[in-house]
Write a protein that holds these residues in place. Structure first.
Motif, PDB file in Angstrom:
ATOM      1  N   MET A   1     -37.006 -41.330 -35.591  1.00  0.00           N
ATOM      2  CA  MET A   1     -37.471 -41.883 -36.858  1.00  0.00           C
ATOM      3  C   MET A   1     -38.905 -42.369 -36.726  1.00  0.00           C
ATOM      4  O   MET A   1     -39.753 -42.068 -37.567  1.00  0.00           O
ATOM      5  CB  MET A   1     -36.577 -43.032 -37.299  1.00  0.00           C
ATOM      6  N   HIS A   2     -39.203 -43.097 -35.686  1.00  0.00           N
ATOM      7  CA  HIS A   2     -40.540 -43.635 -35.492  1.00  0.00           C
ATOM      8  C   HIS A   2     -41.561 -42.523 -35.269  1.00  0.00           C
ATOM      9  O   HIS A   2     -42.669 -42.575 -35.802  1.00  0.00           O
ATOM     10  CB  HIS A   2     -40.554 -44.625 -34.321  1.00  0.00           C
ATOM     11  N   PHE A   3     -41.177 -41.513 -34.516  1.00  0.00           N
ATOM     12  CA  PHE A   3     -42.066 -40.382 -34.284  1.00  0.00           C
ATOM     13  C   PHE A   3     -42.324 -39.625 -35.585  1.00  0.00           C
ATOM     14  O   PHE A   3     -43.454 -39.239 -35.882  1.00  0.00           O
ATOM     15  CB  PHE A   3     -41.476 -39.445 -33.228  1.00  0.00           C
ATOM     16  N   SER A   4     -41.277 -39.413 -36.367  1.00  0.00           N
ATOM     17  CA  SER A   4     -41.400 -38.684 -37.633  1.00  0.00           C
ATOM     18  C   SER A   4     -42.308 -39.427 -38.611  1.00  0.00           C
ATOM     19  O   SER A   4     -43.165 -38.814 -39.259  1.00  0.00           O
ATOM     20  CB  SER A   4     -40.012 -38.484 -38.248  1.00  0.00           C
ATOM     21  N   ILE A   5     -42.151 -40.725 -38.697  1.00  0.00           N
ATOM     22  CA  ILE A   5     -42.982 -41.515 -39.600  1.00  0.00           C
ATOM     23  C   ILE A   5     -44.441 -41.506 -39.130  1.00  0.00           C
ATOM     24  O   ILE A   5     -45.361 -41.342 -39.936  1.00  0.00           O
ATOM     25  CB  ILE A   5     -42.437 -42.952 -39.720  1.00  0.00           C
ATOM     26  N   ALA A   6     -44.656 -41.670 -37.837  1.00  0.00           N
ATOM     27  CA  ALA A   6     -46.029 -41.670 -37.318  1.00  0.00           C
ATOM     28  C   ALA A   6     -46.692 -40.309 -37.509  1.00  0.00           C
ATOM     29  O   ALA A   6     -47.842 -40.228 -37.965  1.00  0.00           O
ATOM     30  CB  ALA A   6     -46.021 -42.050 -35.837  1.00  0.00           C
ATOM     31  N   ALA A   7     -45.991 -39.237 -37.187  1.00  0.00           N
ATOM     32  CA  ALA A   7     -46.556 -37.897 -37.370  1.00  0.00           C
ATOM     33  C   ALA A   7     -46.810 -37.617 -38.844  1.00  0.00           C
ATOM     34  O   ALA A   7     -47.848 -37.056 -39.211  1.00  0.00           O
ATOM     35  CB  ALA A   7     -45.615 -36.850 -36.782  1.00  0.00           C
ATOM     36  N   GLY A   8     -45.900 -38.018 -39.702  1.00  0.00           N
ATOM     37  CA  GLY A   8     -46.079 -37.821 -41.140  1.00  0.00           C
ATOM     38  C   GLY A   8     -47.261 -38.591 -41.680  1.00  0.00           C
ATOM     39  O   GLY A   8     -48.013 -38.086 -42.525  1.00  0.00           O
ATOM     40  N   ALA A   9     -47.449 -39.806 -41.192  1.00  0.00           N
ATOM     41  CA  ALA A   9     -48.584 -40.607 -41.645  1.00  0.00           C
ATOM     42  C   ALA A   9     -49.904 -39.968 -41.226  1.00  0.00           C
ATOM     43  O   ALA A   9     -50.857 -39.924 -42.011  1.00  0.00           O
ATOM     44  CB  ALA A   9     -48.476 -42.027 -41.086  1.00  0.00           C
ATOM     45  N   VAL A  10     -49.957 -39.440 -40.008  1.00  0.00           N
ATOM     46  CA  VAL A  10     -51.188 -38.787 -39.536  1.00  0.00           C
ATOM     47  C   VAL A  10     -51.466 -37.526 -40.340  1.00  0.00           C
ATOM     48  O   VAL A  10     -52.588 -37.298 -40.802  1.00  0.00           O
ATOM     49  CB  VAL A  10     -51.093 -38.469 -38.022  1.00  0.00           C
ATOM     50  N   VAL A  11     -50.447 -36.700 -40.560  1.00  0.00           N
ATOM     51  CA  VAL A  11     -50.617 -35.456 -41.321  1.00  0.00           C
ATOM     52  C   VAL A  11     -51.032 -35.765 -42.753  1.00  0.00           C
ATOM     53  O   VAL A  11     -51.961 -35.152 -43.294  1.00  0.00           O
ATOM     54  CB  VAL A  11     -49.324 -34.609 -41.282  1.00  0.00           C
ATOM     55  N   ALA A  12     -50.364 -36.716 -43.396  1.00  0.00           N
ATOM     56  CA  ALA A  12     -50.695 -37.065 -44.781  1.00  0.00           C
ATOM     57  C   ALA A  12     -52.100 -37.647 -44.875  1.00  0.00           C
ATOM     58  O   ALA A  12     -52.859 -37.313 -45.792  1.00  0.00           O
ATOM     59  CB  ALA A  12     -49.665 -38.059 -45.330  1.00  0.00           C
ATOM     60  N   PHE A  13     -52.478 -38.500 -43.925  1.00  0.00           N
ATOM     61  CA  PHE A  13     -53.813 -39.085 -43.941  1.00  0.00           C
ATOM     62  C   PHE A  13     -54.884 -38.015 -43.793  1.00  0.00           C
ATOM     63  O   PHE A  13     -55.880 -38.018 -44.513  1.00  0.00           O
ATOM     64  CB  PHE A  13     -53.955 -40.134 -42.831  1.00  0.00           C
ATOM     65  N   MET A  14     -54.693 -37.101 -42.846  1.00  0.00           N
ATOM     66  CA  MET A  14     -55.685 -36.051 -42.630  1.00  0.00           C
ATOM     67  C   MET A  14     -55.789 -35.131 -43.851  1.00  0.00           C
ATOM     68  O   MET A  14     -56.885 -34.712 -44.222  1.00  0.00           O
ATOM     69  CB  MET A  14     -55.341 -35.240 -41.375  1.00  0.00           C
ATOM     70  N   ALA A  15     -54.668 -34.827 -44.485  1.00  0.00           N
ATOM     71  CA  ALA A  15     -54.693 -33.983 -45.684  1.00  0.00           C
ATOM     72  C   ALA A  15     -55.407 -34.700 -46.826  1.00  0.00           C
ATOM     73  O   ALA A  15     -56.235 -34.104 -47.525  1.00  0.00           O
ATOM     74  CB  ALA A  15     -53.275 -33.608 -46.093  1.00  0.00           C
ATOM     75  N   LEU A  16     -55.100 -35.969 -47.018  1.00  0.00           N
ATOM     76  CA  LEU A  16     -55.772 -36.741 -48.071  1.00  0.00           C
ATOM     77  C   LEU A  16     -57.267 -36.868 -47.802  1.00  0.00           C
ATOM     78  O   LEU A  16     -58.074 -36.773 -48.726  1.00  0.00           O
ATOM     79  CB  LEU A  16     -55.150 -38.130 -48.191  1.00  0.00           C
ATOM     80  N   LEU A  17     -57.624 -37.072 -46.550  1.00  0.00           N
ATOM     81  CA  LEU A  17     -59.029 -37.166 -46.193  1.00  0.00           C
ATOM     82  C   LEU A  17     -59.760 -35.856 -46.506  1.00  0.00           C
ATOM     83  O   LEU A  17     -60.845 -35.866 -47.097  1.00  0.00           O
ATOM     84  CB  LEU A  17     -59.178 -37.513 -44.713  1.00  0.00           C
ATOM     85  N   GLU A  18     -59.173 -34.748 -46.149  1.00  0.00           N
ATOM     86  CA  GLU A  18     -59.791 -33.451 -46.422  1.00  0.00           C
ATOM     87  C   GLU A  18     -59.893 -33.190 -47.927  1.00  0.00           C
ATOM     88  O   GLU A  18     -60.917 -32.692 -48.407  1.00  0.00           O
ATOM     89  CB  GLU A  18     -59.001 -32.336 -45.735  1.00  0.00           C
ATOM     90  N   LEU A  19     -58.851 -33.516 -48.670  1.00  0.00           N
ATOM     91  CA  LEU A  19     -58.898 -33.346 -50.127  1.00  0.00           C
ATOM     92  C   LEU A  19     -59.990 -34.213 -50.738  1.00  0.00           C
ATOM     93  O   LEU A  19     -60.738 -33.774 -51.619  1.00  0.00           O
ATOM     94  CB  LEU A  19     -57.543 -33.679 -50.746  1.00  0.00           C
TER      95      LEU A  19
END
Length: 77
Positions: free
Chosen positions: A39-57
């Protein structure tokens, strides 16, 4: 595959990355593996992926709009 194809940005890819990041954040509750190390790994990985996608957008949005404003200002002068 040409190098230009690798470098070229498709905006829909970033939206898919954002959805994948959100899925990774929500998946522990939706799939029932809360209170685990996964759970902790999934949340951390998801936060990084979402942040990078939002940053690029955001960067692409700013580049498109600031580029238009700069070209319009140059035309006035």
């Amino acid at each position: 595959m040409s190098p230009a194809a690798i470098v070229a940005l498709s905006i829909w890819e970033e939206w898919i990355n954002l959805l994948v990041g959100c899925w990774l954040i929500a998946s522990p509750w939706l799939l029932g593996f809360t209170h685990t190390r996964a759970m902790h790994f999934s949340i951390a990985a998801g936060a990084v992926v979402a942040f990078m996608a939002l940053l690029e957008l955001w960067l692409e949005y700013e580049k498109a709009h600031l580029g238009q404003a700069a070209s319009q200002a140059a035309e006035r002068h």
